[in-house]
Design an enzyme around this catalytic site. Structure first.
Site, PDB file in Angstrom:
ATOM      1  N   GLU A  77      -1.315   3.306 -13.166  1.00 16.32           N
ATOM      2  CA  GLU A  77      -2.392   2.358 -13.499  1.00 16.32           C
ATOM      3  C   GLU A  77      -3.755   2.988 -13.224  1.00 16.32           C
ATOM      4  O   GLU A  77      -4.691   2.853 -14.019  1.00 16.32           O
ATOM      5  CB  GLU A  77      -2.223   1.079 -12.672  1.00 16.32           C
ATOM      6  CG  GLU A  77      -1.009   0.262 -13.096  1.00 16.32           C
ATOM      7  CD  GLU A  77      -0.687  -0.910 -12.179  1.00 16.32           C
ATOM      8  OE1 GLU A  77       0.048  -1.794 -12.620  1.00 16.32           O
ATOM      9  OE2 GLU A  77      -1.163  -0.948 -11.031  1.00 16.32           O
ATOM     10  N   GLY A 105       1.132  -4.265  -6.445  1.00 11.74           N
ATOM     11  CA  GLY A 105       2.200  -5.181  -6.040  1.00 11.74           C
ATOM     12  C   GLY A 105       3.498  -4.880  -6.780  1.00 11.74           C
ATOM     13  O   GLY A 105       4.587  -5.053  -6.233  1.00 11.74           O
ATOM     14  N   ASP A 137      -3.743  -7.742  -7.830  1.00 15.59           N
ATOM     15  CA  ASP A 137      -3.242  -8.579  -6.742  1.00 15.59           C
ATOM     16  C   ASP A 137      -4.388  -9.306  -6.050  1.00 15.59           C
ATOM     17  O   ASP A 137      -4.213 -10.417  -5.556  1.00 15.59           O
ATOM     18  CB  ASP A 137      -2.454  -7.710  -5.755  1.00 15.59           C
ATOM     19  CG  ASP A 137      -1.261  -7.087  -6.449  1.00 15.59           C
ATOM     20  OD1 ASP A 137      -0.429  -7.834  -6.973  1.00 15.59           O
ATOM     21  OD2 ASP A 137      -1.187  -5.845  -6.518  1.00 15.59           O
TER      22      ASP A 137
HETATM   23  C1  5RP Z   1       1.391  -3.682 -10.598  1.00 15.44           C
HETATM   24  C2  5RP Z   1       0.078  -4.319 -10.420  1.00 15.44           C
HETATM   25  C3  5RP Z   1      -0.119  -5.666 -10.990  1.00 15.44           C
HETATM   26  O1  5RP Z   1      -1.240  -5.647 -11.818  1.00 15.44           O
HETATM   27  C4  5RP Z   1      -0.356  -6.648  -9.884  1.00 15.44           C
HETATM   28  O2  5RP Z   1       0.728  -6.568  -8.989  1.00 15.44           O
HETATM   29  C5  5RP Z   1      -0.482  -8.080 -10.415  1.00 15.44           C
HETATM   30  O3  5RP Z   1       0.746  -8.521 -10.866  1.00 15.44           O
HETATM   31  P1  5RP Z   1       0.957  -9.933 -11.522  1.00 15.44           P
HETATM   32  O4  5RP Z   1       0.246  -9.920 -12.828  1.00 15.44           O
HETATM   33  O5  5RP Z   1       2.464 -10.028 -11.682  1.00 15.44           O
HETATM   34  O6  5RP Z   1       0.425 -10.981 -10.591  1.00 15.44           O
HETATM   35  O7  5RP Z   1      -0.826  -3.790  -9.835  1.00 15.44           O
HETATM   36  O8  5RP Z   1       1.486  -2.462  -9.934  1.00 15.44           O
END
Ligand code: 5RP
Length: 219
Positions: A103, A96, A84
């Site tokens: 992760e 996000g 994010d």
């Molecule tokens: C999910 C994450 C994603 O990597 C982060 O939200 C980025 O998302 P996007 O590639 O849709 O912009 O941490 O938990």
């Protein structure tokens, strides 16, 4: 060029960072979805992937990519995931999509963390993006009060349950000058499962999609 095209470009560039074979760690989100699609084209070289979410697992299975259990695979060579926000030290805000705990586990178990994002994710100081914190349900109010003491404004992500059965607080109004310290402080609060600061284990490489093509940032 729109943000989605920049994400796709970064995801495609990450294929160059994969080893010859073995098992790849795979993150979550719209950028990673592009990576999964690109990975499917070369899947024959690999034994499979370890997934960081039910959503990524489902997408990979549909594309015929074997999804393996981290307990069975042992350590991984490479983990590919989005973010994010990233600062120039490649400390990240993640979560996000709510998959931050798995992760962080897969990132920790991997030798190299390749982060993929569009150029808007690179910032000088982390914190404009609300910081996700995964909490055990009964600790939600307690942790929220403690986060206020740390200067944040936590907001309960309503109607959302993580893959682990927990809740997310999104913490607004933080200017994260010391990511390593704040990661430790928040992780130590009783009831916190994981905070979405990835500073103790930052990314090793950041591939940014830009209108001029993919750019590589190293700390
Ligand atoms: C999910 C994450 C994603 O990597 C982060 O939200 C980025 O998302 P996007 O590639 O849709 O912009 O941490 O938990």
């Amino acid at each position: 060029m729109n943000a989605d095209e920049m994400k796709r470009q970064a995801a495609q560039a990450a294929i160059e960072y994969l080893p010859e074979g073995g098992i790849i760690g795979v993150g979550t989100g719209s950028t990673v979805n592009h990576f999964i699609d690109a990975f499917a084209d070369v899947k024959g070289r690999f034994d499979g992937a370890v997934s960081s979410s039910e959503a990524s697992t489902e997408r990979m299975k549909k594309l015929g990519i074997p999804v393996l259990d981290l307990n069975a695979t042992g350590g991984l060579e490479v983990y590919v995931d989005g973010a994010d926000e990233s600062n120039r030290q490649l400390h990240l805000i993640k979560g996000g999509g709510g998959a931050l705990t798995r992760e962080k586990i897969v990132a920790a178990a991997s030798k190299k963390f390749v982060c993929i994002a569009d150029e808007s994710k690179l910032v000088d100081v982390l914190g404009k993006f609300p910081l996700p914190v995964e909490v055990i349900p009964m600790a939600r109010s307690y942790v929220a009060r403690e986060l206020v003491k740390l200067g944040g404004s936590p907001v309960w992500r309503e109607n959302f349950v993580t893959d682990n059965g927990n809740l997310i607080l999104d913490v607004h109004d933080l200017e994260i000058m010391e990511p390593v310290k704040l990661e430790t402080q928040i992780n130590q609060l009783a009831g916190v499962v994981t905070v979405g600061i990835f500073a103790h284990r930052p990314a090793d490489v950041l591939i940014l999609g830009t209108p001029e093509g993919p750019k590589v940032v190293k700390p």
